[in-house]
Scaffold this active site. Sequence first.
Site, PDB file in Angstrom:
ATOM      1  N   SER A 215     -16.400  -2.832  18.379  1.00  0.00           N
ATOM      2  CA  SER A 215     -15.167  -3.513  18.936  1.00  0.00           C
ATOM      3  C   SER A 215     -14.719  -2.058  19.825  1.00  0.00           C
ATOM      4  CB  SER A 215     -14.135  -3.612  17.704  1.00  0.00           C
ATOM      5  OG  SER A 215     -14.216  -2.483  17.102  1.00  0.00           O
TER       6      SER A 215
ATOM      7  N   ASN B 221      -9.638   1.225   2.334  1.00  0.00           N
ATOM      8  CA  ASN B 221     -10.103   0.645   3.228  1.00  0.00           C
ATOM      9  C   ASN B 221     -10.802   1.978   4.040  1.00  0.00           C
ATOM     10  OD1 ASN B 221      -8.913  -1.594   3.511  1.00  0.00           O
ATOM     11  ND2 ASN B 221      -7.108  -1.020   3.599  1.00  0.00           N
TER      12      ASN B 221
ATOM     13  N   LYS C 274      -7.738  -9.633  15.958  1.00  0.00           N
ATOM     14  CA  LYS C 274      -9.390 -10.216  15.775  1.00  0.00           C
ATOM     15  C   LYS C 274      -8.993 -11.437  15.699  1.00  0.00           C
ATOM     16  CE  LYS C 274      -9.364  -8.125  10.930  1.00  0.00           C
ATOM     17  NZ  LYS C 274      -9.369  -8.417   9.412  1.00  0.00           N
TER      18      LYS C 274
ATOM     19  N   THR D 139       0.773  -1.301  -0.135  1.00  0.00           N
ATOM     20  CA  THR D 139       0.162  -0.321  -0.312  1.00  0.00           C
ATOM     21  C   THR D 139       0.994   0.850   0.226  1.00  0.00           C
ATOM     22  OG1 THR D 139      -1.591  -1.244   1.348  1.00  0.00           O
ATOM     23  CG2 THR D 139      -1.784   1.420   1.626  1.00  0.00           C
TER      24      THR D 139
ATOM     25  N   TYR E  57     -19.940  -6.132   8.683  1.00  0.00           N
ATOM     26  CA  TYR E  57     -19.244  -4.774   9.145  1.00  0.00           C
ATOM     27  C   TYR E  57     -19.619  -4.176  10.526  1.00  0.00           C
ATOM     28  CZ  TYR E  57     -13.859  -4.325   8.195  1.00  0.00           C
ATOM     29  OH  TYR E  57     -12.826  -3.851   8.331  1.00  0.00           O
TER      30      TYR E  57
ATOM     31  N   TYR F 235      -3.083  -4.278  10.508  1.00  0.00           N
ATOM     32  CA  TYR F 235      -2.148  -3.304   9.408  1.00  0.00           C
ATOM     33  C   TYR F 235      -2.316  -2.095   8.841  1.00  0.00           C
ATOM     34  CZ  TYR F 235       2.289  -3.055   6.639  1.00  0.00           C
ATOM     35  OH  TYR F 235       2.796  -2.724   6.633  1.00  0.00           O
ATOM     36  N   CYS F 236      -3.666  -2.438   8.316  1.00  0.00           N
ATOM     37  CA  CYS F 236      -4.079  -1.832   7.215  1.00  0.00           C
ATOM     38  C   CYS F 236      -5.142  -0.397   7.816  1.00  0.00           C
ATOM     39  CB  CYS F 236      -4.563  -2.394   6.209  1.00  0.00           C
ATOM     40  SG  CYS F 236      -3.953  -3.379   5.323  1.00  0.00           S
TER      41      CYS F 236
ATOM     42  N   LYS G 175      -3.130   2.645   9.165  1.00  0.00           N
ATOM     43  CA  LYS G 175      -2.334   2.994   8.644  1.00  0.00           C
ATOM     44  C   LYS G 175      -2.859   4.138   7.523  1.00  0.00           C
ATOM     45  CE  LYS G 175      -0.187  -0.104   6.016  1.00  0.00           C
ATOM     46  NZ  LYS G 175       0.286   0.470   4.824  1.00  0.00           N
TER      47      LYS G 175
ATOM     48  N   LEU H 256      -6.855  -7.816   0.909  1.00  0.00           N
ATOM     49  CA  LEU H 256      -7.088  -8.892   1.657  1.00  0.00           C
ATOM     50  C   LEU H 256      -6.998  -8.845   2.767  1.00  0.00           C
ATOM     51  CD1 LEU H 256      -3.388 -10.176  -0.223  1.00  0.00           C
ATOM     52  CD2 LEU H 256      -6.220 -10.629  -0.443  1.00  0.00           C
TER      53      LEU H 256
END
Length: 402
Positions: free
Chosen positions: A253, A208, A320, A118, A249, A259-260, A263, A143
Amino acid sequence: MKIAVAGSGYVGLSLGVLLSLQNEVTIVDILPSKVDKINNGLSPIQDEYIEYYLKSKQLSLQATLDSKAAYKEAELVIIATPTNYNSRINYFDTQHVETVIKEVLSVNSHATLIIKSTIPIGFITEMRQKFQTDRIIFSPEFLRESKALYDNLYPSRIIVSCEENDSPKVKADAEKFALLLKSAAKKNNVPVLIMGASEAEAVKLFANTYLALRVAYFNELDTYAESRKLNSHMVIQGISYDDRIGMHYNNPSFGYGGYCLPKDTKQLLANYNNIPQTLIEAIVSSNNVRKSYIAKQIINVLEEQESPVKVVGVYRLIMKSNSDNFRESAIKDVIDILKSKDIKIIIYEPMLNKLESEDQSVLVNDLENFKKQANIIVTNRYDNELQDVKNKVYSRDIFGRD
């Protein structure tokens, strides 16, 4: 076709496995332990499909530490190295990607480089100018961690960048790569989009950020419901049965992480620069507010207890269910807030043998002992292991899924 893949994280490894069904693939990594595992048919990451394919499928796949040899022989080089967000400069750290580009171009005069990492909007244009070549293109990945190979086998869409004035070879390689991904997929009629690099870069960051927006929305709904003593489950169900919204979705939470999303939202905000916006900034802010709210709720529950010694037990650091990644996990920020209030923290995380030296929390990996010591057990995602101490558990996991 000979393909080299730089990086054996969930993006690089899943692509390497996928494409090695019909091509000769060499994965390049700097860690001998990862290379050894791959060459012995073992996955260095947690992914059920990758583990199965490495064990059961006939793959033309090898891993190596010798990057130059792998790049020199390749017809296509896929770059899937990390681009962590650098909070000091408020931008992606793309040095690993640039290092690979430079190395490939120094040993290979014909391969097209496909960046899967990315990257900021405008990065491909910048790299083409810097290295004076059009052999650098972008293909965003969509992914999920722990489901990366599955998502490559059943992709929602395939996007590859190409410019109108690119050379015939680069245009052919862009179409060839899209076809490789499509032919390896088990899903039929996968949409394939060929577009400009900046558009492809924007797709990744905006996609994202929308997912982060959705997480933040349902988290703020849940904050309101909990504060007003409403049944959050009923409210979310009532909203989500609308087909325009959907029953996906939407599980509250402690905040988006992994990771995505953290950032990518920050990078998109940085890309806006002087362009008017309020929503993108609000998404980033909302996630911070949610984590602060969760910490406050935990403190409130703790203060209601009469025990002289008050201990917060954190069940799992993973972001997760079925993940092996702690990066940017929302619970870690919640822990930091609690520690700033001098609250004693114990952590149950069987994937760790020890905590970082400066961490003042205590690792307790005997589950029964953990349950006994904790006054309150905090978990981002509920697990049936906690059923016998359900009265101690604080979680906002309403639907029992990610």
